[in-house]
Scaffold this motif. Structure first.
Motif, mmCIF file in Angstrom:
data_model
loop_
_atom_site.group_PDB
_atom_site.id
_atom_site.type_symbol
_atom_site.label_atom_id
_atom_site.label_comp_id
_atom_site.label_asym_id
_atom_site.label_seq_id
_atom_site.Cartn_x
_atom_site.Cartn_y
_atom_site.Cartn_z
ATOM 1 N N UNK A 1 -12.324 8.219 2.801
ATOM 2 C CA UNK A 1 -12.218 6.993 2.004
ATOM 3 C C UNK A 1 -12.255 5.768 2.911
ATOM 4 N N UNK A 2 -12.412 4.604 2.310
ATOM 5 C CA UNK A 2 -12.313 3.342 3.039
ATOM 6 C C UNK A 2 -10.827 2.974 3.112
ATOM 7 N N UNK A 3 -10.210 3.222 4.234
ATOM 8 C CA UNK A 3 -8.774 2.999 4.374
ATOM 9 C C UNK A 3 -8.516 1.519 4.661
ATOM 10 N N UNK A 4 -7.635 0.910 3.862
ATOM 11 C CA UNK A 4 -7.328 -0.502 4.055
ATOM 12 C C UNK A 4 -5.844 -0.704 4.308
ATOM 13 N N UNK A 5 -5.514 -1.868 4.829
ATOM 14 C CA UNK A 5 -4.145 -2.157 5.240
ATOM 15 C C UNK A 5 -3.256 -2.414 4.027
ATOM 16 N N UNK A 6 -2.049 -1.828 4.052
ATOM 17 C CA UNK A 6 -1.082 -2.018 2.967
ATOM 18 C C UNK A 6 0.234 -2.590 3.467
ATOM 19 N N UNK A 7 0.327 -2.938 4.730
ATOM 20 C CA UNK A 7 1.537 -3.560 5.249
ATOM 21 C C UNK A 7 2.673 -2.572 5.433
ATOM 22 N N UNK A 8 3.892 -3.114 5.461
ATOM 23 C CA UNK A 8 5.080 -2.322 5.787
ATOM 24 C C UNK A 8 5.844 -1.831 4.558
ATOM 25 N N UNK A 9 5.285 -1.996 3.387
ATOM 26 C CA UNK A 9 6.018 -1.696 2.162
ATOM 27 C C UNK A 9 6.231 -0.218 1.912
ATOM 28 N N UNK A 10 7.091 0.057 0.927
ATOM 29 C CA UNK A 10 7.384 1.416 0.509
ATOM 30 C C UNK A 10 6.542 1.837 -0.673
ATOM 31 N N UNK A 11 6.941 2.940 -1.299
ATOM 32 C CA UNK A 11 6.115 3.563 -2.333
ATOM 33 C C UNK A 11 5.954 2.694 -3.578
ATOM 34 N N UNK A 12 6.907 1.824 -3.838
ATOM 35 C CA UNK A 12 6.849 1.001 -5.050
ATOM 36 C C UNK A 12 6.472 -0.447 -4.777
ATOM 37 N N UNK A 13 5.947 -0.737 -3.585
ATOM 38 C CA UNK A 13 5.773 -2.127 -3.158
ATOM 39 C C UNK A 13 4.325 -2.608 -3.113
ATOM 40 N N UNK A 14 3.377 -1.819 -3.577
ATOM 41 C CA UNK A 14 1.966 -2.167 -3.397
ATOM 42 C C UNK A 14 1.553 -3.425 -4.146
ATOM 43 N N UNK A 15 2.263 -3.757 -5.213
ATOM 44 C CA UNK A 15 1.899 -4.931 -6.009
ATOM 45 C C UNK A 15 2.909 -6.064 -5.865
#
Length: 329
Positions: free
Chosen positions: A291-305
């Motif tokens: 897949x095209x892997x992109x950065x998601x920062x330092x967040x946890x499982x519920x923090x993507x939005x």
């Protein structure tokens, strides 16, 4: 709590989560594979409506709000004040409900924005433990994305977000969450939603699926030939496919995982047992998946939005087709 104590605490939590998740995988192998019981909340059957079109959206929204209002009255009479309040919120005149079913754990499809005239549509597909009783947190994610899209969209570009709670999600602590059963049942419903959105918006509109946790398994099961431009897998335990190519989609396939997401420790195993698939195979953020892997920062499982997060910024870029601006680890 000092820095050293914090690190040790996080390590203990991670070890605990790994143990629990491994136990769930094993439990799914040796225990009967059955869905978790859902609360028996009385509610009317869904409104009987024709497939929505751009011209009938307002009537569709109104009919589903009326159904939610009746569900609220029935839940209140039953003594379930929490569900009654959740249904009542759905019935607010400001809500745009493309679908609603207050029975059991509940289902709902909500639109944020002007769907009939949208150039770009993002569909959010939730993971485990999402129901009408917990819908508020799912809607908060959709609202954050909608606000980000509106702020970033080029002048003249109309955007919309569709929050799709269109399947019975598994409980996080259950054998069901370790199998593809719920996803296999949900996939035809997600494909039907995409067909409906295409009928409403027309072929020129770009559709992106943003799929969180177990929702990524649902999107993977629905992906074959699906008419969408992008599929983003967030905090995914795996998809049931060995690679992005195995999804059989022309869409761009993206994947991301926050640095503090416990799903990293889910065993990436897959086996066919008792007529179902246990485990989800290849890690979507691994090079092997493709897949095209992109950065998601330092967040946890519920923090993507989370508003202001790197993951939300990148998700908005994906939904808007700004692929060259998506940042990578």
């Amino acid at each position: 709590m000092g820095p050293g104590t914090t690190v040790r605490w996080r390590r203990r939590v991670s070890r605990w989560r790994r143990t629990v998740l491994a136990a769930l995988i094993c439990g799914a192998v040796v225990l009967p594979l059955s869905g978790a019981a859902q609360p028996e909340v009385p509610a009317p059957p869904p409104a009987a409506l024709a497939a929505p079109t751009a011209g009938t959206l307002e009537e569709t929204y109104a009919a589903n709000r009326a159904n939610a209002a009746e569900a609220s009255r029935m839940a209140d009479a039953h003594g379930d004040r929490h569900r009654a309040a959740a249904d009542r919120a759905m019935a607010d005149p400001s809500r745009r409900l493309l679908a609603f079913d207050g029975r059991g754990a509940g289902l709902a499809t909500e639109v944020l924005g002007d769907l009939a005239h949208a150039d770009r549509v993002a569909v959010l597909v939730p993971g485990s433990d999402t129901s009408l009783d917990t819908y508020g947190r799912f809607r908060a994610a959709a609202l954050a994305l909608h606000q980000q899209l509106a702020a970033r969209a080029p002048e003249g570009t109309v955007t919309a977000v569709v929050a799709w709670l269109g399947y019975e999600t598994p409980d996080t602590v259950s054998t069901t969450v370790a199998t593809t059963d719920r996803a296999d049942r949900a996939a035809p419903e997600l494909r039907a939603l995409v067909d409906d959105l295409r009928a409403i918006t027309g072929p020129g509109t770009s559709l992106a699926l943003l799929c969180h946790s177990y929702g990524s398994v649902v999107c993977a099961r629905a992906a074959d030939g699906l008419d969408v431009t992008d599929i983003a897998l967030l905090g995914s335990p795996g998809t049931g496919a060995d690679s992005a190519a195995g999804l059989h989609t022309r869409a761009r396939v993206w994947a991301a995982r926050g640095a503090d997401d416990w799903v990293e420790h889910v065993p990436h195993l897959s086996a066919d047992l008792f007529g179902t698939t246990v485990g989800f195979g290849t890690d979507p953020v691994s090079p092997d998946f493709g897949a095209r892997v992109f950065a998601a920062g330092d967040g946890g499982h519920s923090d993507y939005f989370d508003p202001g997060s790197l993951s939300l910024t990148n998700l908005a870029r994906i939904a808007l087709g700004e692929t060259a601006e998506v940042t990578h680890d």
